[in-house]
Scaffold this motif. Structure first.
Motif, PDB file in Angstrom:
ATOM      1  N   LYS A 300       0.827  -1.203   0.000  1.00  0.00           N
ATOM      2  CA  LYS A 300       0.000   0.000   0.000  1.00  0.00           C
ATOM      3  C   LYS A 300       0.865   1.257   0.000  1.00  0.00           C
ATOM      4  O   LYS A 300       0.535   2.250  -0.656  1.00  0.00           O
ATOM      5  CB  LYS A 300      -0.937  -0.013   1.218  1.00  0.00           C
ATOM      6  CG  LYS A 300      -2.004   1.067   1.148  1.00  0.00           C
ATOM      7  CD  LYS A 300      -2.867   0.911  -0.098  1.00  0.00           C
ATOM      8  CE  LYS A 300      -3.904   2.022  -0.209  1.00  0.00           C
ATOM      9  NZ  LYS A 300      -4.588   1.970  -1.509  1.00  0.00           N
ATOM     10  N   GLU A 301       1.977   1.208   0.719  1.00  0.00           N
ATOM     11  CA  GLU A 301       2.902   2.347   0.715  1.00  0.00           C
ATOM     12  C   GLU A 301       3.438   2.593  -0.687  1.00  0.00           C
ATOM     13  O   GLU A 301       3.601   3.744  -1.111  1.00  0.00           O
ATOM     14  CB  GLU A 301       4.062   2.077   1.681  1.00  0.00           C
ATOM     15  CG  GLU A 301       3.697   2.212   3.151  1.00  0.00           C
ATOM     16  CD  GLU A 301       4.842   1.828   4.060  1.00  0.00           C
ATOM     17  OE1 GLU A 301       5.888   1.350   3.537  1.00  0.00           O
ATOM     18  OE2 GLU A 301       4.703   1.989   5.285  1.00  0.00           O
ATOM     19  N   ALA A 302       3.732   1.508  -1.422  1.00  0.00           N
ATOM     20  CA  ALA A 302       4.251   1.658  -2.782  1.00  0.00           C
ATOM     21  C   ALA A 302       3.233   2.356  -3.675  1.00  0.00           C
ATOM     22  O   ALA A 302       3.578   3.224  -4.480  1.00  0.00           O
ATOM     23  CB  ALA A 302       4.611   0.284  -3.350  1.00  0.00           C
ATOM     24  N   GLN A 303       1.961   1.993  -3.526  1.00  0.00           N
ATOM     25  CA  GLN A 303       0.919   2.622  -4.340  1.00  0.00           C
ATOM     26  C   GLN A 303       0.730   4.092  -3.966  1.00  0.00           C
ATOM     27  O   GLN A 303       0.467   4.937  -4.829  1.00  0.00           O
ATOM     28  CB  GLN A 303      -0.395   1.876  -4.172  1.00  0.00           C
ATOM     29  CG  GLN A 303      -0.436   0.523  -4.866  1.00  0.00           C
ATOM     30  CD  GLN A 303      -1.792  -0.132  -4.734  1.00  0.00           C
ATOM     31  OE1 GLN A 303      -2.431  -0.070  -3.684  1.00  0.00           O
ATOM     32  NE2 GLN A 303      -2.257  -0.761  -5.801  1.00  0.00           N
ATOM     33  N   ASN A 304       0.872   4.400  -2.692  1.00  0.00           N
ATOM     34  CA  ASN A 304       0.619   5.772  -2.239  1.00  0.00           C
ATOM     35  C   ASN A 304       1.788   6.716  -2.502  1.00  0.00           C
ATOM     36  O   ASN A 304       1.591   7.914  -2.680  1.00  0.00           O
ATOM     37  CB  ASN A 304       0.308   5.778  -0.736  1.00  0.00           C
ATOM     38  CG  ASN A 304      -1.018   5.122  -0.425  1.00  0.00           C
ATOM     39  OD1 ASN A 304      -1.896   5.062  -1.270  1.00  0.00           O
ATOM     40  ND2 ASN A 304      -1.171   4.626   0.783  1.00  0.00           N
ATOM     41  N   SER A 305       3.026   6.175  -2.503  1.00  0.00           N
ATOM     42  CA  SER A 305       4.190   7.059  -2.589  1.00  0.00           C
ATOM     43  C   SER A 305       4.743   7.197  -3.998  1.00  0.00           C
ATOM     44  O   SER A 305       5.250   8.251  -4.374  1.00  0.00           O
ATOM     45  CB  SER A 305       5.302   6.547  -1.653  1.00  0.00           C
ATOM     46  OG  SER A 305       5.711   5.246  -2.038  1.00  0.00           O
ATOM     47  N   ALA A 306       4.671   6.137  -4.814  1.00  0.00           N
ATOM     48  CA  ALA A 306       5.269   6.174  -6.149  1.00  0.00           C
ATOM     49  C   ALA A 306       4.213   6.487  -7.212  1.00  0.00           C
ATOM     50  O   ALA A 306       3.044   6.159  -7.058  1.00  0.00           O
ATOM     51  CB  ALA A 306       5.944   4.840  -6.469  1.00  0.00           C
ATOM     52  N   ALA A 307       4.678   7.128  -8.307  1.00  0.00           N
ATOM     53  CA  ALA A 307       3.810   7.336  -9.478  1.00  0.00           C
ATOM     54  C   ALA A 307       3.984   6.102 -10.361  1.00  0.00           C
ATOM     55  O   ALA A 307       4.736   6.105 -11.337  1.00  0.00           O
ATOM     56  CB  ALA A 307       4.211   8.602 -10.212  1.00  0.00           C
ATOM     57  N   MET A 308       3.296   5.036  -9.996  1.00  0.00           N
ATOM     58  CA  MET A 308       3.552   3.726 -10.601  1.00  0.00           C
ATOM     59  C   MET A 308       2.793   3.561 -11.922  1.00  0.00           C
ATOM     60  O   MET A 308       1.614   3.871 -12.013  1.00  0.00           O
ATOM     61  CB  MET A 308       3.167   2.616  -9.625  1.00  0.00           C
ATOM     62  CG  MET A 308       3.706   1.251 -10.017  1.00  0.00           C
ATOM     63  SD  MET A 308       3.617   0.069  -8.652  1.00  0.00           S
ATOM     64  CE  MET A 308       1.851   0.021  -8.391  1.00  0.00           C
ATOM     65  N   LEU A 309       3.507   3.066 -12.915  1.00  0.00           N
ATOM     66  CA  LEU A 309       2.937   2.828 -14.235  1.00  0.00           C
ATOM     67  C   LEU A 309       3.516   1.519 -14.757  1.00  0.00           C
ATOM     68  O   LEU A 309       4.625   1.130 -14.370  1.00  0.00           O
ATOM     69  CB  LEU A 309       3.296   3.978 -15.180  1.00  0.00           C
ATOM     70  CG  LEU A 309       2.577   4.047 -16.528  1.00  0.00           C
ATOM     71  CD1 LEU A 309       1.082   4.261 -16.322  1.00  0.00           C
ATOM     72  CD2 LEU A 309       3.158   5.172 -17.374  1.00  0.00           C
ATOM     73  N   THR A 310       2.776   0.814 -15.600  1.00  0.00           N
ATOM     74  CA  THR A 310       3.242  -0.473 -16.138  1.00  0.00           C
ATOM     75  C   THR A 310       3.214  -0.437 -17.655  1.00  0.00           C
ATOM     76  O   THR A 310       2.250   0.049 -18.257  1.00  0.00           O
ATOM     77  CB  THR A 310       2.357  -1.637 -15.638  1.00  0.00           C
ATOM     78  OG1 THR A 310       2.321  -1.623 -14.216  1.00  0.00           O
ATOM     79  CG2 THR A 310       2.914  -2.978 -16.099  1.00  0.00           C
ATOM     80  N   THR A 311       4.288  -0.940 -18.270  1.00  0.00           N
ATOM     81  CA  THR A 311       4.337  -1.080 -19.725  1.00  0.00           C
ATOM     82  C   THR A 311       4.565  -2.549 -20.053  1.00  0.00           C
ATOM     83  O   THR A 311       5.187  -3.277 -19.274  1.00  0.00           O
ATOM     84  CB  THR A 311       5.456  -0.206 -20.340  1.00  0.00           C
ATOM     85  OG1 THR A 311       5.374  -0.271 -21.758  1.00  0.00           O
ATOM     86  CG2 THR A 311       6.825  -0.661 -19.893  1.00  0.00           C
ATOM     87  N   TYR A 312       4.044  -2.995 -21.191  1.00  0.00           N
ATOM     88  CA  TYR A 312       4.044  -4.409 -21.529  1.00  0.00           C
ATOM     89  C   TYR A 312       4.742  -4.663 -22.862  1.00  0.00           C
ATOM     90  O   TYR A 312       4.830  -3.788 -23.720  1.00  0.00           O
ATOM     91  CB  TYR A 312       2.604  -4.955 -21.625  1.00  0.00           C
ATOM     92  CG  TYR A 312       1.799  -4.779 -20.363  1.00  0.00           C
ATOM     93  CD1 TYR A 312       1.798  -5.754 -19.386  1.00  0.00           C
ATOM     94  CD2 TYR A 312       1.037  -3.629 -20.154  1.00  0.00           C
ATOM     95  CE1 TYR A 312       1.061  -5.603 -18.221  1.00  0.00           C
ATOM     96  CE2 TYR A 312       0.303  -3.458 -18.998  1.00  0.00           C
ATOM     97  CZ  TYR A 312       0.307  -4.451 -18.034  1.00  0.00           C
ATOM     98  OH  TYR A 312      -0.410  -4.284 -16.880  1.00  0.00           O
ATOM     99  N   ASN A 313       5.242  -5.881 -22.993  1.00  0.00           N
ATOM    100  CA  ASN A 313       5.775  -6.350 -24.268  1.00  0.00           C
ATOM    101  C   ASN A 313       5.669  -7.868 -24.253  1.00  0.00           C
ATOM    102  O   ASN A 313       5.224  -8.447 -23.259  1.00  0.00           O
ATOM    103  CB  ASN A 313       7.227  -5.902 -24.466  1.00  0.00           C
ATOM    104  CG  ASN A 313       7.563  -5.693 -25.939  1.00  0.00           C
ATOM    105  OD1 ASN A 313       7.162  -6.484 -26.800  1.00  0.00           O
ATOM    106  ND2 ASN A 313       8.297  -4.624 -26.231  1.00  0.00           N
ATOM    107  N   GLU A 314       6.047  -8.512 -25.325  1.00  0.00           N
ATOM    108  CA  GLU A 314       6.060  -9.973 -25.350  1.00  0.00           C
ATOM    109  C   GLU A 314       7.366 -10.444 -25.953  1.00  0.00           C
ATOM    110  O   GLU A 314       7.993  -9.734 -26.738  1.00  0.00           O
ATOM    111  CB  GLU A 314       4.872 -10.534 -26.136  1.00  0.00           C
ATOM    112  CG  GLU A 314       4.818 -10.101 -27.572  1.00  0.00           C
ATOM    113  CD  GLU A 314       3.592 -10.683 -28.291  1.00  0.00           C
ATOM    114  OE1 GLU A 314       2.909 -11.532 -27.702  1.00  0.00           O
ATOM    115  OE2 GLU A 314       3.337 -10.267 -29.440  1.00  0.00           O
ATOM    116  N   VAL A 315       7.779 -11.632 -25.550  1.00  0.00           N
ATOM    117  CA  VAL A 315       9.062 -12.154 -26.014  1.00  0.00           C
ATOM    118  C   VAL A 315       8.867 -13.566 -26.540  1.00  0.00           C
ATOM    119  O   VAL A 315       8.130 -14.369 -25.968  1.00  0.00           O
ATOM    120  CB  VAL A 315      10.110 -12.135 -24.865  1.00  0.00           C
ATOM    121  CG1 VAL A 315       9.613 -12.906 -23.653  1.00  0.00           C
ATOM    122  CG2 VAL A 315      11.441 -12.698 -25.324  1.00  0.00           C
TER     123      VAL A 315
END
Length: 512
Positions: A300-315
């Motif tokens: 929960k701290e990670a969600q509240n403190s960081a501007a978290m974003l996810t990017t995807y790819n495939e291998v």
């Protein structure tokens, strides 16, 4: 004879402390090692034990005062205690209160204390999870007596020597401090006496266990809140794990007691939805382990403190799988360990982190700290929850060294034998949800790191290869990153470099 009570050593670079609470007052009788007062520094809370049995004569430093190392706190008069608050911790034999005076087995041997073992760096308390023995049971030397849980690992407590367990001081579910007494044994195997009343200092520990917090609020802060009529919900804690310090209460009072709680505490205050009577009878309530509480809090701290974003790819895993199939037997024969996928991913990530150092950095206040090394965290699922042991200097290791280290740490994690040092200092993390069948997910950052790579299930899918449709073993990759430090371009570049290295593993050998 008067005995001086002085400030103990407070730790490296700590030169002063504040008197938080006096547990005794002048005229009170005290026993050896009984807690007299509690000191607070900017890092830790330190308890001051009595150096001798006697009577507390004078308190020199009052609550709230700031004192230096070795400063005089109080004076004792030795030998004046007719009714000590608890039995002496030294070589008490027949006189010990853990043995009744009328016990016919006075020759059964000396009393032996069972203490909390060293818990690891920065760990100051633990919860008693399970007692394997009961009062009256005979035990052998090094036989397991109980198991403790910290917010990271489980610690087994062995019997210091052969004998009989005569008294359990810390029951299951109680929180105990480092070096606290857990039980008393009679060396040599004597009859078990009736259970005596638990020592006074176990009360704060039990209160901490019932509070649902990893670290109890400072005693001086609780006292000030009680005097001011403030509840903990009205005070924002700035200490470790949200611990409320004296200064936090003073700030809340200055602001009219309106300081709001941190957002992550709100879910704990949310009421349960109404439950029908017939459903309530089929529910089971189980207290969260300390490890699970810590996982919940940190995520929960990670969600509240960081501007978290996810990017995807495939291998396309064809290259790795063919190379692994070709050399796995020779690899295992020479190095004594199987060639898995994790060494390929670790190597590919180290290669990409050199090109995109932002993903390997962290934010410290208004500074960005770049790491010229890679300490790779490898998330491991255990029966009690997720832990992340660290492979140090992974960028300098060979495939064989990485596989050996991952196997070793994984086995220690599943057995609950990881040390604190083995789970600290990671700069980047890899999480493999594919072993559980996950096709795609967004991993959560492991603070203070700025990036985490999520691996997933390998699945045959139709792909266009040189103008033809072919079935290929494909895996989705997910990179979650802190957008405060890593730009979208950097995140995509990192993931593309990992993809390129895995689809053509020869690039790793040539550093391309």
């Amino acid at each position: 004879m008067a005995t001086e009570v002085r400030v103990p050593t407070l730790g490296e670079s700590v030169s002063e402390a504040t008197i938080a609470t006096w547990f005794k007052k002048p005229g009170d009788s005290v026993a050896v090692d009984e807690m007299l007062c509690e000191l607070e520094t900017d890092k830790v809370t330190v308890e001051v034990p009595s150096p001798a049995a006697g009577t507390l004569q004078e308190i020199v430093a009052e609550e709230g005062e700031t004192v230096g190392v070795d400063a005089l706190l109080a004076t004792l008069s030795e030998g004046g205690s007719d009714a000590p608050a608890k039995p002496a911790k030294t070589e008490a034999k027949a006189e010990s209160t853990s043995k009744p005076a009328d016990d016919g087995g006075a020759d059964s041997g000396e009393s032996v204390d069972v203490m909390v073992p060293t818990l690891g760096e920065s760990v100051t308390e633990a919860t008693v999870a399970t007692w394997f023995k009961q009062v009256g049971d005979s035990v052998e030397a090094d036989e397991m007596l109980c198991e403790l849980e910290t917010d990271k690992v489980s610690v087994e407590v062995p019997a210091p020597q052969a004998g009989t367990l005569t008294e359990i001081l810390a029951k299951e579910g109680e929180t105990v401090q480092a070096s606290a007494k857990l039980a008393v044994m009679s060396a040599g195997g004597g009859a078990a006496p009736a259970k005596t009343e638990a020592p006074a200092e176990s009360a704060p520990a039990a209160e901490a266990a019932g509070s649902g917090k990893d670290v109890d609020d400072a005693p001086s802060a609780k006292k000030m809140m009680a005097e001011a009529g403030l509840s903990p919900d009205q005070v924002e804690g700035t200490g470790r794990d949200g611990r409320i310090m004296k200064e936090d209460v003073q700030k809340a009072l200055a602001a009219g007691g309106a300081a709001a709680k941190a957002p992550e505490r709100a879910p704990a205050q949310a009421p349960r939805a109404p439950v029908a009577a017939e459903d309530a009878s089929r529910e089971e309530r189980v207290k969260m382990t300390r490890l699970r509480q810590t996982i919940a809090r940190r995520l929960k701290e990670a969600q509240n403190s960081a501007a978290m974003l996810t990017t995807y790819n495939e291998v396309d895993m064809t290259g790795v799988m063919e190379l692994r199939k070709e050399y796995k037997d020779l690899f295992e024969k020479k190095h004594g360990v199987k060639l898995g996928f994790m060494s390929f991913f670790t190597k590919a990530c180290c290669h990409a982190l050199k090109e995109v150092p932002d993903v390997n950095a962290e934010i410290d206040g208004t500074d960005v700290v770049y790491k010229n090394f890679v300490h790779m965290g490898i998330a491991v699922g255990t029966p009690t929850g997720l832990v992340v042991p660290v492979v140090r200097d992974a960028d300098q290791m060979s495939f064989a060294a990485i596989e050996k280290k991952i196997n070793e740490l994984g086995a220690r994690a599943r057995d609950g034998k990881l040390s604190m040092a083995e789970m600290q200092g990671g700069t980047f993390t890899i999480s493999n949800g594919g072993v559980y069948g996950s096709l795609m997910s967004s991993p959560i950052l492991n603070p203070p790191q700025s990036g985490i790579l999520g691996m997933h299930k390998i699945q045959d899918r139709p792909m266009v290869v040189n103008g033809e449709i072919k079935a290929r073993p494909m895996m989705y990759l997910a990179l979650s990153y802190d957008h405060r430090i890593v730009d979208g371009k950097g995140a995509v570049t990192f993931l593309v470099r990992v993809k390129e290295a895995l689809e053509d593993p020869r690039r790793l050998l040539m550093d391309l």
